[in-house]
Design a protein around this motif. Structure first.
Motif, PDB file in Angstrom:
ATOM      1  N   GLU A   1      -6.279   4.311 -13.122  1.00  0.00           N
ATOM      2  CA  GLU A   1      -6.483   2.937 -13.594  1.00  0.00           C
ATOM      3  C   GLU A   1      -5.431   2.001 -12.993  1.00  0.00           C
ATOM      4  O   GLU A   1      -5.749   0.883 -12.582  1.00  0.00           O
ATOM      5  CB  GLU A   1      -6.423   2.895 -15.124  1.00  0.00           C
ATOM      6  CG  GLU A   1      -7.611   3.549 -15.794  1.00  0.00           C
ATOM      7  CD  GLU A   1      -7.430   3.720 -17.298  1.00  0.00           C
ATOM      8  OE1 GLU A   1      -6.330   3.403 -17.829  1.00  0.00           O
ATOM      9  OE2 GLU A   1      -8.385   4.172 -17.947  1.00  0.00           O
TER      10      GLU A   1
ATOM     11  N   ASP B   1       0.842  -1.191   0.000  1.00  0.00           N
ATOM     12  CA  ASP B   1       0.000   0.000   0.000  1.00  0.00           C
ATOM     13  C   ASP B   1       0.882   1.247   0.000  1.00  0.00           C
ATOM     14  O   ASP B   1       2.104   1.156  -0.117  1.00  0.00           O
ATOM     15  CB  ASP B   1      -0.989  -0.023   1.171  1.00  0.00           C
ATOM     16  CG  ASP B   1      -0.304  -0.041   2.541  1.00  0.00           C
ATOM     17  OD1 ASP B   1       0.862   0.401   2.655  1.00  0.00           O
ATOM     18  OD2 ASP B   1      -0.942  -0.494   3.500  1.00  0.00           O
TER      19      ASP B   1
ATOM     20  N   SER C   1      -5.009  -2.111  -6.405  1.00  0.00           N
ATOM     21  CA  SER C   1      -5.970  -2.370  -5.328  1.00  0.00           C
ATOM     22  C   SER C   1      -6.674  -3.705  -5.516  1.00  0.00           C
ATOM     23  O   SER C   1      -6.905  -4.436  -4.550  1.00  0.00           O
ATOM     24  CB  SER C   1      -7.007  -1.248  -5.254  1.00  0.00           C
ATOM     25  OG  SER C   1      -6.390  -0.049  -4.860  1.00  0.00           O
ATOM     26  N   ALA C   2      -7.008  -4.034  -6.744  1.00  0.00           N
ATOM     27  CA  ALA C   2      -7.677  -5.312  -7.020  1.00  0.00           C
ATOM     28  C   ALA C   2      -6.758  -6.483  -6.669  1.00  0.00           C
ATOM     29  O   ALA C   2      -7.208  -7.489  -6.111  1.00  0.00           O
ATOM     30  CB  ALA C   2      -8.098  -5.384  -8.484  1.00  0.00           C
ATOM     31  N   LEU C   3      -5.475  -6.351  -6.959  1.00  0.00           N
ATOM     32  CA  LEU C   3      -4.524  -7.409  -6.621  1.00  0.00           C
ATOM     33  C   LEU C   3      -4.334  -7.528  -5.108  1.00  0.00           C
ATOM     34  O   LEU C   3      -4.167  -8.622  -4.580  1.00  0.00           O
ATOM     35  CB  LEU C   3      -3.174  -7.147  -7.297  1.00  0.00           C
ATOM     36  CG  LEU C   3      -3.160  -7.270  -8.818  1.00  0.00           C
ATOM     37  CD1 LEU C   3      -1.839  -6.756  -9.374  1.00  0.00           C
ATOM     38  CD2 LEU C   3      -3.394  -8.722  -9.235  1.00  0.00           C
ATOM     39  N   ARG C   4      -4.357  -6.407  -4.426  1.00  0.00           N
ATOM     40  CA  ARG C   4      -4.150  -6.396  -2.983  1.00  0.00           C
ATOM     41  C   ARG C   4      -5.383  -6.849  -2.200  1.00  0.00           C
ATOM     42  O   ARG C   4      -5.276  -7.209  -1.035  1.00  0.00           O
ATOM     43  CB  ARG C   4      -3.749  -4.998  -2.506  1.00  0.00           C
ATOM     44  CG  ARG C   4      -2.354  -4.593  -2.935  1.00  0.00           C
ATOM     45  CD  ARG C   4      -1.920  -3.251  -2.358  1.00  0.00           C
ATOM     46  NE  ARG C   4      -2.050  -3.240  -0.915  1.00  0.00           N
ATOM     47  CZ  ARG C   4      -2.927  -2.475  -0.250  1.00  0.00           C
ATOM     48  NH1 ARG C   4      -3.725  -1.659  -0.883  1.00  0.00           N
ATOM     49  NH2 ARG C   4      -2.996  -2.530   1.057  1.00  0.00           N
ATOM     50  N   ALA C   5      -6.549  -6.856  -2.822  1.00  0.00           N
ATOM     51  CA  ALA C   5      -7.793  -7.159  -2.115  1.00  0.00           C
ATOM     52  C   ALA C   5      -7.748  -8.517  -1.421  1.00  0.00           C
ATOM     53  O   ALA C   5      -8.180  -8.650  -0.272  1.00  0.00           O
ATOM     54  CB  ALA C   5      -8.976  -7.081  -3.078  1.00  0.00           C
TER      55      ALA C   5
ATOM     56  N   ASN D   1      -3.820   2.446 -10.147  1.00  0.00           N
ATOM     57  CA  ASN D   1      -4.142   2.285  -8.725  1.00  0.00           C
ATOM     58  C   ASN D   1      -5.271   1.283  -8.533  1.00  0.00           C
ATOM     59  O   ASN D   1      -5.249   0.482  -7.593  1.00  0.00           O
ATOM     60  CB  ASN D   1      -4.513   3.627  -8.094  1.00  0.00           C
ATOM     61  CG  ASN D   1      -3.303   4.500  -7.827  1.00  0.00           C
ATOM     62  OD1 ASN D   1      -2.162   4.099  -8.078  1.00  0.00           O
ATOM     63  ND2 ASN D   1      -3.545   5.692  -7.331  1.00  0.00           N
ATOM     64  N   ALA D   2      -6.266   1.301  -9.413  1.00  0.00           N
ATOM     65  CA  ALA D   2      -7.380   0.355  -9.317  1.00  0.00           C
ATOM     66  C   ALA D   2      -6.886  -1.076  -9.522  1.00  0.00           C
ATOM     67  O   ALA D   2      -7.324  -2.000  -8.827  1.00  0.00           O
ATOM     68  CB  ALA D   2      -8.460   0.709 -10.332  1.00  0.00           C
ATOM     69  N   GLU D   3      -5.972  -1.272 -10.468  1.00  0.00           N
ATOM     70  CA  GLU D   3      -5.413  -2.605 -10.705  1.00  0.00           C
ATOM     71  C   GLU D   3      -4.615  -3.091  -9.496  1.00  0.00           C
ATOM     72  O   GLU D   3      -4.734  -4.247  -9.085  1.00  0.00           O
ATOM     73  CB  GLU D   3      -4.528  -2.602 -11.944  1.00  0.00           C
ATOM     74  CG  GLU D   3      -5.292  -2.478 -13.240  1.00  0.00           C
ATOM     75  CD  GLU D   3      -4.378  -2.431 -14.459  1.00  0.00           C
ATOM     76  OE1 GLU D   3      -3.267  -3.008 -14.387  1.00  0.00           O
ATOM     77  OE2 GLU D   3      -4.781  -1.841 -15.455  1.00  0.00           O
TER      78      GLU D   3
ATOM     79  N   GLU E   1      -5.617  -8.256   1.684  1.00  0.00           N
ATOM     80  CA  GLU E   1      -6.314  -7.490   2.717  1.00  0.00           C
ATOM     81  C   GLU E   1      -7.377  -8.339   3.413  1.00  0.00           C
ATOM     82  O   GLU E   1      -7.600  -8.215   4.605  1.00  0.00           O
ATOM     83  CB  GLU E   1      -6.941  -6.224   2.125  1.00  0.00           C
ATOM     84  CG  GLU E   1      -5.922  -5.193   1.669  1.00  0.00           C
ATOM     85  CD  GLU E   1      -5.055  -4.652   2.795  1.00  0.00           C
ATOM     86  OE1 GLU E   1      -5.494  -4.618   3.967  1.00  0.00           O
ATOM     87  OE2 GLU E   1      -3.909  -4.264   2.505  1.00  0.00           O
ATOM     88  N   ARG E   2      -8.033  -9.233   2.645  1.00  0.00           N
ATOM     89  CA  ARG E   2      -9.024 -10.132   3.260  1.00  0.00           C
ATOM     90  C   ARG E   2      -8.354 -11.098   4.232  1.00  0.00           C
ATOM     91  O   ARG E   2      -8.872 -11.374   5.310  1.00  0.00           O
ATOM     92  CB  ARG E   2      -9.810 -10.884   2.188  1.00  0.00           C
ATOM     93  CG  ARG E   2     -10.894 -10.039   1.554  1.00  0.00           C
ATOM     94  CD  ARG E   2     -11.854 -10.877   0.721  1.00  0.00           C
ATOM     95  NE  ARG E   2     -11.227 -11.507  -0.429  1.00  0.00           N
ATOM     96  CZ  ARG E   2     -11.008 -10.935  -1.591  1.00  0.00           C
ATOM     97  NH1 ARG E   2     -11.367  -9.681  -1.785  1.00  0.00           N
ATOM     98  NH2 ARG E   2     -10.436 -11.597  -2.581  1.00  0.00           N
TER      99      ARG E   2
END
Length: 113
Positions: free
Chosen positions: A57, A31, A63-67, A59-61, A70-71
């Motif tokens: 775009e 992050d 974030s999607a990989l980090r999701a 940052n969105a990619e 994070e879970r």
């Protein structure tokens, strides 16, 4: 070993063997607290400015990989042993963390979640 809670992410990354582990494993994603390390991180909005469409775009990619990670972190925090202050002798923290981590991944592997 655990570091004090107030230790900044970048400092913890730089002062522990994690940087070498990440380098030897081919890289990683972090992050914004890890900016300035070898990790791929989202771009911060410049002072008084906006991010470009391409940066948003990207940052969105990221974030999607980090999701997913994070879970996993969220699941760890939901286990009371890691959610509240550790109330056992500090010297036993690493053993408790390792046991919790092992049980967590065991529960995923065998469908006990």
């Amino acid at each position: 070993d655990p570091l004090p809670g107030k230790t900044h992410d970048k400092k913890a990354f730089d002062e522990t063997p994690i940087a070498e582990v990440v380098r030897n494993s081919g890289g990683g994603i972090g992050d914004k607290g890890y900016q300035g390390t070898s990790l791929v991180t989202p771009r911060k909005k410049p002072k008084g400015g906006e991010l470009s469409k391409r940066d948003k775009e990207s940052n969105a990619e990221i974030s999607a990989l980090r999701a997913a990670i994070e879970r996993v972190v969220s699941h760890f925090k939901n286990w009371r042993i890691l959610h509240t202050d550790y109330r056992r002798p500090y010297s036993t923290y690493r053993d408790a963390y390792d046991a919790t981590r092992g049980l967590f991944f065991f529960s995923i592997a065998w469908g006990f979640e």
